[in-house]
Write an enzyme that holds these catalytic residues in place. Structure first.
Site, PDB file in Angstrom:
ATOM      1  CG  HIS A  51      60.424 -83.157  38.637  1.00 44.37           C
ATOM      2  ND1 HIS A  51      60.093 -81.905  38.923  1.00 44.37           N
ATOM      3  CD2 HIS A  51      58.739 -82.853  38.250  1.00 44.37           C
ATOM      4  CE1 HIS A  51      59.447 -81.312  37.775  1.00 44.37           C
ATOM      5  NE2 HIS A  51      58.792 -81.802  37.939  1.00 44.37           N
ATOM      6  CD  GLU A  53      64.956 -84.923  40.642  1.00 49.16           C
ATOM      7  OE1 GLU A  53      64.029 -85.216  39.853  1.00 49.16           O
ATOM      8  OE2 GLU A  53      65.473 -83.549  40.126  1.00 49.16           O
ATOM      9  CB  CYS A  81      63.552 -78.495  38.958  1.00 50.09           C
ATOM     10  SG  CYS A  81      62.075 -79.091  40.535  1.00 50.09           S
TER      11      CYS A  81
END
Length: 148
Positions: A51, A53, A81
């Site tokens: 992801h 991030e 998430c």
């Protein structure tokens, strides 16, 4: 001062062009320097943890030679998430700015509300809803094109 959220949107749009879910992230030092920026790369890397991030946290850790990114700020186009929220906590980020809320997969204002849990090691300041409509439109357009 650069508009870091707009840089995150550039990364999200680039991710969409690569066939990735259009999420972009930028990690900024306490001095306002961009330490890392990228979009999702789960398909490209064959890695469910790739992801945006996670990738910018990893890269910034390398740049600073530290697993703790104290006083650094994250700009991301979608509510993180649970996996990313945990990484944000462990990295000790100061602030998280995100664009679109994610009622299905988000873990900050939705789902487990990770930073509100008593077991959370560190809770950053969170500012959500920045350019929410722009992020929402980008995601909706991406998924509509996938269904065509």
């Amino acid at each position: 001062m650069p508009d870091f959220m707009q840089l995150a949107f550039v990364e999200a749009e680039d991710a969409a062009k690569r066939g990735e879910v259009p999420v972009g992230a930028v990690l900024v030092s306490p001095k306002g320097d961009v330490l890392a920026r990228t979009g999702n790369r789960t398909e490209e890397f064959g890695d469910p943890t790739a992801h945006a991030e996670m990738l910018v946290i990893r890269e910034a850790g390398k740049v600073l030679s530290s697993p703790r990114l104290i006083d650094c700020d994250l700009y991301v186009t979608l509510e993180p998430c649970a996996m990313c929220a945990a990484a944000i906590s462990f990295a000790r980020l100061r602030r998280v700015y995100f664009a679109a809320y994610d009622p299905k997969g988000g873990a900050v204002d939705h789902g487990p509300r990770f930073f509100s849990q008593p077991t959370c090691h560190h809770a950053p300041e969170v500012i959500g809803g920045m350019d929410e409509q722009k992020a929402s439109d980008l995601l909706k357009r991406f998924f509509a094109e996938k269904r065509e």
